[in-house]
Design a protein around this motif. Structure first.
Motif, PDB file in Angstrom:
ATOM      1  N   LEU A   1       2.548   5.843  12.031  1.00  0.00           N
ATOM      2  CA  LEU A   1       3.323   6.570  11.301  1.00  0.00           C
ATOM      3  C   LEU A   1       4.181   5.534  10.778  1.00  0.00           C
ATOM      4  O   LEU A   1       5.153   5.124   9.553  1.00  0.00           O
ATOM      5  N   GLU A   2       4.934   4.990  12.236  1.00  0.00           N
ATOM      6  CA  GLU A   2       5.845   3.586  12.568  1.00  0.00           C
ATOM      7  C   GLU A   2       5.637   2.739  11.105  1.00  0.00           C
ATOM      8  O   GLU A   2       6.681   2.430  10.021  1.00  0.00           O
ATOM      9  N   THR A   3       4.466   2.159  11.358  1.00  0.00           N
ATOM     10  CA  THR A   3       4.410   1.042  10.630  1.00  0.00           C
ATOM     11  C   THR A   3       3.775   1.094   9.548  1.00  0.00           C
ATOM     12  O   THR A   3       4.240   0.561   8.435  1.00  0.00           O
ATOM     13  N   ILE A   4       3.066   2.573   8.968  1.00  0.00           N
ATOM     14  CA  ILE A   4       3.017   2.524   7.143  1.00  0.00           C
ATOM     15  C   ILE A   4       3.945   2.860   6.601  1.00  0.00           C
ATOM     16  O   ILE A   4       4.421   2.483   5.436  1.00  0.00           O
ATOM     17  N   ARG A   5       5.027   3.871   7.667  1.00  0.00           N
ATOM     18  CA  ARG A   5       7.019   3.325   6.645  1.00  0.00           C
ATOM     19  C   ARG A   5       7.075   2.292   6.680  1.00  0.00           C
ATOM     20  O   ARG A   5       8.120   1.769   5.216  1.00  0.00           O
ATOM     21  N   ALA A   6       6.566   1.559   7.219  1.00  0.00           N
ATOM     22  CA  ALA A   6       7.522   0.111   7.149  1.00  0.00           C
ATOM     23  C   ALA A   6       6.557  -0.351   5.758  1.00  0.00           C
ATOM     24  O   ALA A   6       7.773  -1.844   5.328  1.00  0.00           O
ATOM     25  N   LEU A   7       5.562  -0.388   6.499  1.00  0.00           N
ATOM     26  CA  LEU A   7       4.254  -1.336   4.940  1.00  0.00           C
ATOM     27  C   LEU A   7       5.290  -1.076   3.646  1.00  0.00           C
ATOM     28  O   LEU A   7       4.886  -1.911   2.514  1.00  0.00           O
ATOM     29  N   ARG A   8       5.446   0.649   3.775  1.00  0.00           N
ATOM     30  CA  ARG A   8       5.587   1.216   2.400  1.00  0.00           C
ATOM     31  C   ARG A   8       7.152   0.698   2.502  1.00  0.00           C
ATOM     32  O   ARG A   8       7.487   0.274   1.010  1.00  0.00           O
ATOM     33  N   ASP A   9       8.207   0.430   2.598  1.00  0.00           N
ATOM     34  CA  ASP A   9       9.268  -0.203   2.518  1.00  0.00           C
ATOM     35  C   ASP A   9       9.546  -1.564   2.330  1.00  0.00           C
ATOM     36  O   ASP A   9      10.021  -1.919   1.490  1.00  0.00           O
ATOM     37  N   ALA A  10       7.986  -2.393   2.828  1.00  0.00           N
ATOM     38  CA  ALA A  10       8.323  -3.496   2.317  1.00  0.00           C
ATOM     39  C   ALA A  10       7.962  -3.708   0.948  1.00  0.00           C
ATOM     40  O   ALA A  10       7.590  -5.076   0.979  1.00  0.00           O
ATOM     41  N   GLU A  11       7.453  -3.258   1.027  1.00  0.00           N
ATOM     42  CA  GLU A  11       6.028  -3.288  -0.478  1.00  0.00           C
ATOM     43  C   GLU A  11       4.671  -3.612  -0.062  1.00  0.00           C
ATOM     44  O   GLU A  11       4.746  -4.948  -0.890  1.00  0.00           O
ATOM     45  N   ALA A  12       4.729  -3.482   1.234  1.00  0.00           N
ATOM     46  CA  ALA A  12       3.465  -4.137   1.447  1.00  0.00           C
ATOM     47  C   ALA A  12       1.774  -3.418   1.485  1.00  0.00           C
ATOM     48  O   ALA A  12       2.470  -2.631   1.334  1.00  0.00           O
ATOM     49  N   THR A  13       0.961  -4.591   2.323  1.00  0.00           N
ATOM     50  CA  THR A  13      -0.005  -3.709   2.104  1.00  0.00           C
ATOM     51  C   THR A  13      -1.029  -3.692   3.314  1.00  0.00           C
ATOM     52  O   THR A  13      -1.266  -4.056   4.659  1.00  0.00           O
ATOM     53  N   GLY A  14      -1.284  -2.486   3.603  1.00  0.00           N
ATOM     54  CA  GLY A  14      -1.799  -1.895   5.113  1.00  0.00           C
ATOM     55  C   GLY A  14      -3.443  -1.631   4.450  1.00  0.00           C
ATOM     56  O   GLY A  14      -3.798  -0.998   4.651  1.00  0.00           O
ATOM     57  N   LEU A  15      -4.667  -2.313   5.223  1.00  0.00           N
ATOM     58  CA  LEU A  15      -5.825  -2.538   5.192  1.00  0.00           C
ATOM     59  C   LEU A  15      -6.727  -2.273   6.781  1.00  0.00           C
ATOM     60  O   LEU A  15      -5.559  -2.326   7.472  1.00  0.00           O
ATOM     61  N   SER A  16      -7.484  -0.474   7.185  1.00  0.00           N
ATOM     62  CA  SER A  16      -8.227  -0.696   8.728  1.00  0.00           C
ATOM     63  C   SER A  16      -9.075  -0.496   8.682  1.00  0.00           C
ATOM     64  O   SER A  16     -10.116  -0.292   7.725  1.00  0.00           O
ATOM     65  N   PHE A  17      -9.047  -1.290   9.659  1.00  0.00           N
ATOM     66  CA  PHE A  17     -10.579  -1.526  10.118  1.00  0.00           C
ATOM     67  C   PHE A  17     -11.494   0.082  10.663  1.00  0.00           C
ATOM     68  O   PHE A  17     -12.737  -0.138  10.624  1.00  0.00           O
ATOM     69  N   ASP A  18     -10.280   1.093  10.520  1.00  0.00           N
ATOM     70  CA  ASP A  18     -10.840   2.027  11.151  1.00  0.00           C
ATOM     71  C   ASP A  18     -11.657   2.700   9.753  1.00  0.00           C
ATOM     72  O   ASP A  18     -12.152   4.210   9.449  1.00  0.00           O
ATOM     73  N   LEU A  19     -11.418   2.741   8.410  1.00  0.00           N
ATOM     74  CA  LEU A  19     -11.466   3.229   7.915  1.00  0.00           C
ATOM     75  C   LEU A  19     -12.476   2.362   6.929  1.00  0.00           C
ATOM     76  O   LEU A  19     -12.872   3.112   4.942  1.00  0.00           O
ATOM     77  N   VAL A  20     -13.191   1.234   7.485  1.00  0.00           N
ATOM     78  CA  VAL A  20     -14.238   0.947   6.615  1.00  0.00           C
ATOM     79  C   VAL A  20     -15.613   1.298   5.953  1.00  0.00           C
ATOM     80  O   VAL A  20     -15.651   2.226   7.200  1.00  0.00           O
ATOM     81  N   PRO A  21     -15.635   1.610   5.071  1.00  0.00           N
ATOM     82  CA  PRO A  21     -16.800   2.585   4.510  1.00  0.00           C
ATOM     83  C   PRO A  21     -18.685   2.569   5.420  1.00  0.00           C
ATOM     84  O   PRO A  21     -18.525   1.081   5.511  1.00  0.00           O
ATOM     85  N   ARG A  22     -19.070   3.042   5.807  1.00  0.00           N
ATOM     86  CA  ARG A  22     -19.920   1.946   6.873  1.00  0.00           C
ATOM     87  C   ARG A  22     -21.727   2.299   5.416  1.00  0.00           C
ATOM     88  O   ARG A  22     -22.018   3.660   5.354  1.00  0.00           O
ATOM     89  N   ILE A  23     -21.681   1.449   4.781  1.00  0.00           N
ATOM     90  CA  ILE A  23     -22.625   0.863   3.752  1.00  0.00           C
ATOM     91  C   ILE A  23     -22.520  -0.472   3.850  1.00  0.00           C
ATOM     92  O   ILE A  23     -22.229  -1.993   4.739  1.00  0.00           O
ATOM     93  N   SER A  24     -24.030  -0.260   3.687  1.00  0.00           N
ATOM     94  CA  SER A  24     -24.528  -2.311   4.302  1.00  0.00           C
ATOM     95  C   SER A  24     -23.749  -3.332   3.637  1.00  0.00           C
ATOM     96  O   SER A  24     -23.845  -4.039   4.394  1.00  0.00           O
TER      97      SER A  24
END
Ligand code: NAD
Length: 379
Positions: free
Chosen positions: A103-126
Motif C-alpha cells: 500500500l505504501e508504494t501504491i500511495r506513492a504512485l497515486r500521489d505522483a500521478e504515476a502508473t503501477g503495473l503488476s506481474f501478479d495480475l497479468v491475465p492467464r491468456i495465451s
C-alpha cells in the motif's frame, strides 16, 4: 523513452529486473536503458557487462534525477515509497506489486500521478504467456524444490543396479500440480525418482501424466474456480483430503507441496501427525511456507525437524537461482514493454485486456478494487 533498472532493496532479493544480455532488445524497442550501479551484482551481472551492452550505469548519487526522468522503471519487488514518489506523472513502474499488501508504494504512485503495473495480475491468456512472470518464476521454484528434496534426502533418487545389490528409486509425492508442481515432477523424474502427484483441478491428471508422474485419484470432487485456478474448499473436504492422502505421504521419501489459492492463505494439506507417519530421514519441502504454509509447522527460510523428518520452508526461492530467474524475468518485462512502446512513446492503454488486468494504478488513478478497499481501510 527511458527505462530505469534500480538495485533491489529487499533483504534476500538477489534478482535483477533486466540482465545485460537483454539490454539490446530494449534498445531496439527504442529505450535508452539506465541501470543503478550494483543492480546486477547479486545475480552475477556486473556494471561493466551492462555498460558493454549499451546501458548507462547510474551511481546512487544520480538516482534521484534518474527516477524523476524515467518513463518506465522495472524492478522485481515493488519500489519503496521514497523512490516511487519521485517518479514523474505518467511514468510506469513494473514489478510484482501486490494490490492488497504494497500500500505504501501504491500511495506513492497515486500521489505522483504515476502508473503501477503488476506481474501478479497479468491475465492467464495465451497472448500474455510471454509476460507471465508468475509462471517463469514458478518454474525456477519447482525445479529448485526437487533439488532441495534430493539434496536433503539421505538416499539416492534413481534406481541403481550394482554388483553390491539393487537400490530402489526414491518415492517423491508432489501436492499441487500447477506450474511449480509440474516442474518439480519433471525435475524429480529426470533425477530418477518414482513420482506421483495430486491436485484438486480436473485438468491436472493429464498434466501430471504428461510430465511422467502418476496421478493419485482420490475419491473426492474437483475444486475449480475462475481462470483455471483452484478455489477454497470446505473444512470437511480439506479434512477428508488429508485423511485420503495420509497413506501416500507415509509411503513417500520426499513430499513437495506447492498448493495455492489466489488471494487466500495457502491451504493446510499436511499436518504434523501426517509428517510423523513418514520414515526417518524423509524430507518435506513446503513451497507455500511464505503464504501460510501447506504443512503444519513449516517456517519460511528454515529447516525444522518433525521427529526424524526434515521440514524445509521455502523463502525467496527464485533468488537462489538469480541468474536464470532474472533472465526469464527480463524477458517477461521486455514482452510487456512491447505492448507499451508505441512510435517512440510509452502508452498505457486500459482498453487492452492485459493492461486492464495488471494495472493497479494508471496516472494516479487507483483502479484495482483490492487496492482501493485496502487504501480506504488503511487511510
Ligand atoms: P497456483 O500457484 O495458484 O497453485 C498451485 C497449484 O495448487 C494449482 O495447480 C492448484 O490447483 C493447486 N491446489 C490448490 N489447492 C489445492 C489443494 N487443496 N490440494 C491440492 N492442490 C491444490 O497455480 P499456478 O501454478 O499458478 O497454476 C494455476 C493454473 O493456471 C493452472 O491451471 C495452470 O495450468 C494455469 N496457467 C495458465 C497459464 C496461461 O494460460 N498463460 C500460465 C500459467 C498457469
Amino acid at each position: 523513452m527511458r527505462l530505469l533498472i534500480p538495485r533491489e532493496t529487499r533483504p534476500g532479493e538477489r534478482r535483477v529486473a533486466v540482465v545485460p544480455s537483454v539490454v539490446g532488445k530494449f534498445r531496439q524497442l527504442g529505450f535508452e536503458v539506465l541501470v543503478e550501479s550494483g543492480a546486477g551484482d547479486l545475480a552475477f551481472a556486473p556494471d561493466a557487462d551492462y555498460a558493454e551492452a549499451g546501458a548507462l550505469v547510474v551511481p546512487l548519487s544520480g538516482m534521484d534525477d534518474a527516477l524523476a526522468g524515467t518513463d518506465v522503471i522495472a524492478s522485481v519487488r515493488p519500489l519503496d515509497y521514497n523512490r516511487a514518489k519521485r517518479l514523474k506523472a505518467g511514468a510506469v513502474a513494473l514489478s510484482f506489486l501486490s494490490p492488497g499488501i504494497d500500500l505504501e508504494t501504491i500511495r506513492a504512485l497515486r500521489d505522483a500521478e504515476a502508473t503501477g503495473l503488476s506481474f501478479d495480475l497479468v491475465p492467464r491468456i495465451s497472448r500474455a504467456q510471454s509476460m507471465d512472470a508468475l509462471t517463469s518464476q514458478s518454474l525456477v521454484t519447482g525445479y529448485r524444490a526437487a533439488l532441495v528434496g534430493a539434496d536433503l534426502l539421505p538416499k539416492f533418487f534413481p534406481l541403481f543396479m550394482t554388483a553390491a545389490g539393487t537400490i530402489q528409486p526414491a518415492r517423491v509425492l508432489i501436492l499441487g500440480a500447477g506450474v511449480a508442481g509440474l516442474q518439480a515432477i519433471a525435475t524429480a523424474k529426470r533425477l530418477g525418482a518414482r513420482v506421483s502427484a495430486y491436485d484438486v483441478r480436473a485438468a491436472s491428471a493429464d498434466e501430471v501424466r504428461s510430465m511422467g508422474g502418476t496421478f493419485i485419484q482420490l475419491d473426492l470432487d474437483v475444486v475449480e474456480g475462475a481462470g483455471g485456478y483452484a478455489r477454497e474448499m470446505t473444512a470437511d473436504r480439506a479434512q477428508r483430503q488429508r485423511e485420503l492422502l495420509t497413506p501416500h505421504i507415509a509411503d513417500s521419501d520426499v513430499v513437495i507441496t506447492t498448493a495455492a489459492v489466489p488471494g487466500r492463505q495457502a491451504p493446510l494439506l499436511v499436518t504434523s501427525e501426517m509428517v510423523q507417519t513418514m520414515r526417518p530421514g524423509s524430507v518435506v519441502v513446503d513451497l507455500a511456507a511464505e503464504s501460510g504454509g501447506n504443512v503444519e509447522g513449516s517456517r519460511p527460510g528454515e529447516q525444522v525437524k518433525v521427529g526424524e523428518v526434515i521440514l524445509w520452508g521455502a523463502q525467496d526461492v527464485p533468488s537462489e537461482m538469480p541468474v536464470h530467474a532474472s533472465q526469464l524475468y527480463a524477458m517477461n518485462v521486455y514482452s510487456l514493454l512491447t505492448l507499451l512502446a508505441k512510435d517512440g512513446a510509452v502508452v498505457v492503454d486500459p482498453g487492452d485486456e492485459i493492461i486492464d488486468g495488471c494495472a493497479v494504478v494508471i496516472d494516479g488513478d487507483v483502479r484495482n478494487e483490492t487496492a482501493q478497499a485496502a487504501l480506504q481501510g488503511g487511510s
